[in-house]
Design an enzyme around this catalytic site. Structure first.
Site, mmCIF file in Angstrom:
data_model
loop_
_atom_site.group_PDB
_atom_site.id
_atom_site.type_symbol
_atom_site.label_atom_id
_atom_site.label_comp_id
_atom_site.label_asym_id
_atom_site.label_seq_id
_atom_site.Cartn_x
_atom_site.Cartn_y
_atom_site.Cartn_z
ATOM 1 N N PRO A 198 0.797 -1.231 0.000
ATOM 2 C CA PRO A 198 0.000 0.000 0.000
ATOM 3 C C PRO A 198 0.833 1.287 0.000
ATOM 4 O O PRO A 198 0.478 2.250 -0.686
ATOM 5 C CB PRO A 198 -0.852 -0.106 1.268
ATOM 6 N N TYR A 199 1.932 1.313 0.736
ATOM 7 C CA TYR A 199 2.738 2.538 0.769
ATOM 8 C C TYR A 199 3.285 2.849 -0.621
ATOM 9 O O TYR A 199 3.106 3.952 -1.143
ATOM 10 C CB TYR A 199 3.883 2.405 1.775
ATOM 11 N N SER A 200 3.958 1.878 -1.238
ATOM 12 C CA SER A 200 4.545 2.095 -2.563
ATOM 13 C C SER A 200 3.478 2.402 -3.600
ATOM 14 O O SER A 200 3.634 3.319 -4.409
ATOM 15 C CB SER A 200 5.342 0.863 -2.996
#
Length: 172
Positions: free
Chosen positions: A59-61
């Site tokens: 999710p972050y990337s």
């Protein structure tokens, strides 16, 4: 751990900024800081280039890749016609003061020292382009100044990092 919050903060937060910029007649330059985690990680031996594809398996990337895509869309759809120079600046493996988050090498080292415990060194043989936070910040400020001088030439995506020969392993 909180994928909805991650996407909301990174993507919607950035779009809210761009909406505010669209409505503010005095803004001429915006340098938006993202991360090198926005690239589709192919585990290449060389550093990612501005032309490499966006992506993300976590999710972050993925949220940072979405932010880059939204930045491009806002630049092309709205900001260029208002003569607002929008750039995105990316850096990775930044070390220095101010970041005490989990999974950061220097804060992890300091926490282990304080607790008098052994530090777990993740991926010791991985080679990273380490840079000090002041080096990245200096680059971002220079980019913003260059955008002010020549808005069209310096709008776009920019990566910041040391020369490849200065990269060190995590262990080193």
């Amino acid at each position: 751990r909180e994928p909805l919050d991650t996407f909301f903060t990174n993507l919607v937060g950035t779009i809210n900024l761009y909406e505010a910029i669209r409505q503010c007649s005095s803004v001429r330059v915006c340098t938006s800081i993202t991360t090198d985690k926005c690239y589709d990680n192919k585990e290449w031996i060389y550093g990612y280039r501005e032309v490499d594809p966006m992506g993300g398996k976590d999710p972050y990337s993925a949220s940072k890749a979405c932010t880059e895509i939204a930045s491009h869309a806002y630049r092309e759809s709205f900001l260029n016609e208002k003569n607002i120079s929008l750039s995105t600046a990316r850096a990775g493996n930044v070390i220095g003061g101010g970041d005490w988050a989990e999974d950061r090498i220097i804060p992890d080292f300091m926490r282990a020292k304080i607790k008098n415990t052994q530090m777990l060194l993740r991926s010791p043989q991985a080679v990273r382009p380490w840079q000090h936070v002041f080096d990245a910040l200096t680059g971002y400020l220079i980019l913003a100044a260059k955008q002010q001088e020549n808005p069209e030439q310096f709008a776009g995506a920019w990566n910041f990092g040391p020369p490849p020969e200065e990269a060190l392993s995590v262990e080193n």
